[in-house]
Design an enzyme around this catalytic site. Structure first.
Site, PDB file in Angstrom:
ATOM      1  N   HIS A 156     -15.347  11.595   5.563  1.00 60.32           N
ATOM      2  CA  HIS A 156     -15.115  10.892   4.286  1.00 60.32           C
ATOM      3  C   HIS A 156     -13.651  11.018   3.839  1.00 60.32           C
ATOM      4  O   HIS A 156     -13.349  10.941   2.649  1.00 60.32           O
ATOM      5  CB  HIS A 156     -16.026  11.428   3.185  1.00 60.32           C
ATOM      6  N   SER A 277      12.172  -0.582   5.117  1.00 59.40           N
ATOM      7  CA  SER A 277      11.831  -1.567   4.096  1.00 59.40           C
ATOM      8  C   SER A 277      13.046  -2.447   3.809  1.00 59.40           C
ATOM      9  O   SER A 277      14.185  -1.991   3.896  1.00 59.40           O
ATOM     10  CB  SER A 277      11.395  -0.843   2.819  1.00 59.40           C
ATOM     11  N   LYS A 283      12.021   4.077   3.047  1.00 61.13           N
ATOM     12  CA  LYS A 283      10.734   3.757   3.673  1.00 61.13           C
ATOM     13  C   LYS A 283      10.805   3.755   5.194  1.00 61.13           C
ATOM     14  O   LYS A 283      11.815   3.424   5.801  1.00 61.13           O
ATOM     15  CB  LYS A 283      10.249   2.388   3.202  1.00 61.13           C
ATOM     16  N   GLU A 290      -0.116  -1.181  11.876  1.00 58.28           N
ATOM     17  CA  GLU A 290      -0.718  -2.094  10.904  1.00 58.28           C
ATOM     18  C   GLU A 290      -1.004  -3.461  11.521  1.00 58.28           C
ATOM     19  O   GLU A 290      -2.044  -4.073  11.237  1.00 58.28           O
ATOM     20  CB  GLU A 290       0.208  -2.234   9.699  1.00 58.28           C
TER      21      GLU A 290
END
Length: 446
Positions: A156, A277, A283, A290
């Site tokens: 979880h 980024s 970043k 992804e």
């Protein structure tokens, strides 16, 4: 030899095909399979005395030249001729004249395209199986480096128990092993020659289908001509294998996205598989992970597309079956590229062992170990031990002074069963896996 008649008039009955029916941009990718099937068919026609040896020699020479033209980028594809089959035949007419017309003896485009598609699936399923094995090897190498690296295991997405990071990576090794087997099964499903089935009822000529099967590398010939020209289960099996593989890739990438976040900091992706980024200079985005995760939806869509196409078709061939190629080829393109990207990403990932092991400390993550201690050493029923440890963890009662000190290493060492996370069990699994991959190579599976 000059061409005396145009197949576009004799075969199609019109000069131009509607763009709606044209499949050339898709099925020309099967040129190798199409030409190989035609060469084997021509050889068989000559062997059986259906076509003269001189004509067969001219046909085969012409087909080989067409293949060379395609591979050299010199072949003129004509959309008005609709598909690869008519394009190749039209060029063959240009090269050898009316003799080209003998090639289609005892053959329909129905069994021709079914043969091409089966050869294509056999090839790409083998490639995807090999890529799965490459990813397994990359995971295996990283697992061997991290047998004693301790990391929190999660349920979880909550810290649950300490585990070996090598054990974590071996879980994905197992997944991609099943995927390799699924691609092998898809290849086996496609391994049947439909050529000779004609349009649907078989041929009236004395064909030697076993000869063609041997030439093309099929292990068997079709048992029913009607099924042979309309079956696309092998396409479904390949796309299902691709969809299952993308599911596993997506899970791996989800873990990598989480592990590489600042909040976790367990791994660092190489510059080749991440990006900065456009606005925030601090970043470091896990772009490849992804994108792979996102591309899984494309393959799931391909599976649903083909299942929907097939579910309402009567026997035998229907033009709807033209719509199996775009999702088939897109599924192959997507899963092959995703597997290759995952191989590179895993090989170049950096592991932050200190961060992993720091996150594995503390009594909470060892709560189950303390409950097990009460069961083993004090004879307490597990449910009672569970309640007592839970009360301590939640601050509802004080800890006994005579509780032993249990470490994360103690925790993983204690799980000394087959399939457990004890380091020597993980090493045992890794050594067995190296043997499995070695056997796969020796058998030619790669």
């Amino acid at each position: 030899m000059p061409m005396s008649d145009s197949p576009s008039s004799s075969i199609r009955g019109s000069e131009l095909a509607s763009d709606f029916t044209v499949s050339l941009d898709i099925d020309k990718r099967m040129y190798r399979e199409d030409i190989a099937g035609s060469i084997a068919h021509a050889e068989m026609l000559g062997k059986q005395g259906i076509v003269s040896s001189e004509d067969v020699e001219a046909i085969i020479e012409g087909l080989r030249r067409i293949r060379e033209e395609i591979e050299a980028g010199e072949f003129e594809w004509k959309p008005e001729l609709e598909d690869i089959h008519i394009n190749v035949e039209a060029r063959l007419y240009e090269l050898i004249g009316d003799t080209a017309g003998r090639l289609h003896t005892a053959r329909s485009r129905n069994d021709q395209v079914a043969t091409d598609a089966r050869l294509y699936v056999k090839r790409v399923a083998g490639e995807c199986r090999a890529l799965c094995r490459e990813l397994q090897r990359a995971l295996l190498d990283r697992a061997e480096e991290n047998v004693t690296t301790i990391v929190p295991g999660y349920t979880h997405l909550q810290r649950a128990q300490p585990v070996s990071f090598g054990h974590v990576l071996m879980a994905y090794y197992e997944m991609f092993g099943r995927d390799a087997e699924a691609f092998g099964s898809a290849r086996a499903t496609a391994d049947m020659l439909p050529l000779g089935s004609g349009a649907l009822a078989g041929a009236t000529y004395p064909l030697d289908q076993e000869f063609v099967a041997e030439r093309l590398g099929f292990s068997t010939v079709s048992a029913n001509s009607m099924d042979a020209v309309s079956d696309r289960d092998f396409v479904l099996d390949f796309i299902f294998a691709a969809a299952k593989t993308m599911t596993h890739l997506s899970r791996l990438c989800e873990d990598i996205v989480v592990w590489s976040s600042e909040e976790f900091g367990f791994v660092r992706l190489s510059d080749a598989y991440s990006s900065g980024s456009s606005m925030m200079p601090q970043k470091r985005n896990p772009d490849y992970a992804e994108l792979i995760r996102g591309k899984s939806g494309r393959v799931f869509g391909s599976l649903m597309s083909v299942m929907t196409t097939l579910k309402g078709l009567p026997l035998t061939y229907n033009r709807d079956l033209q719509e199996d190629k775009p999702p088939l080829m897109d599924a192959y393109d997507t899963v092959a590229a995703s597997l290759a990207a995952a191989v590179g990403m895993v090989r170049e990932i950096s592991v932050n062992r200190d961060r992993m092991e720091a996150a594995s400390q503390g009594d909470e993550i060892l709560a189950t170990d303390y409950a097990d201690y009460l069961v083993r050493e004090r004879g307490m029923p597990f449910r009672e031990a569970y309640v007592r440890v839970a009360a301590i963890v939640h601050g509802e009662s004080a800890s006994d002074s005579d509780y032993p000190t249990i470490t994360a290493l103690d925790s993983i060492n204690a799980r000394d069963i087959p399939g457990g996370t004890a380091p020597w069990r993980v090493r045992e699994a890794i050594m067995r896996a190296y043997g499995e991959l070695g056997s796969a190579r020796l058998s030619g599976e790669w």
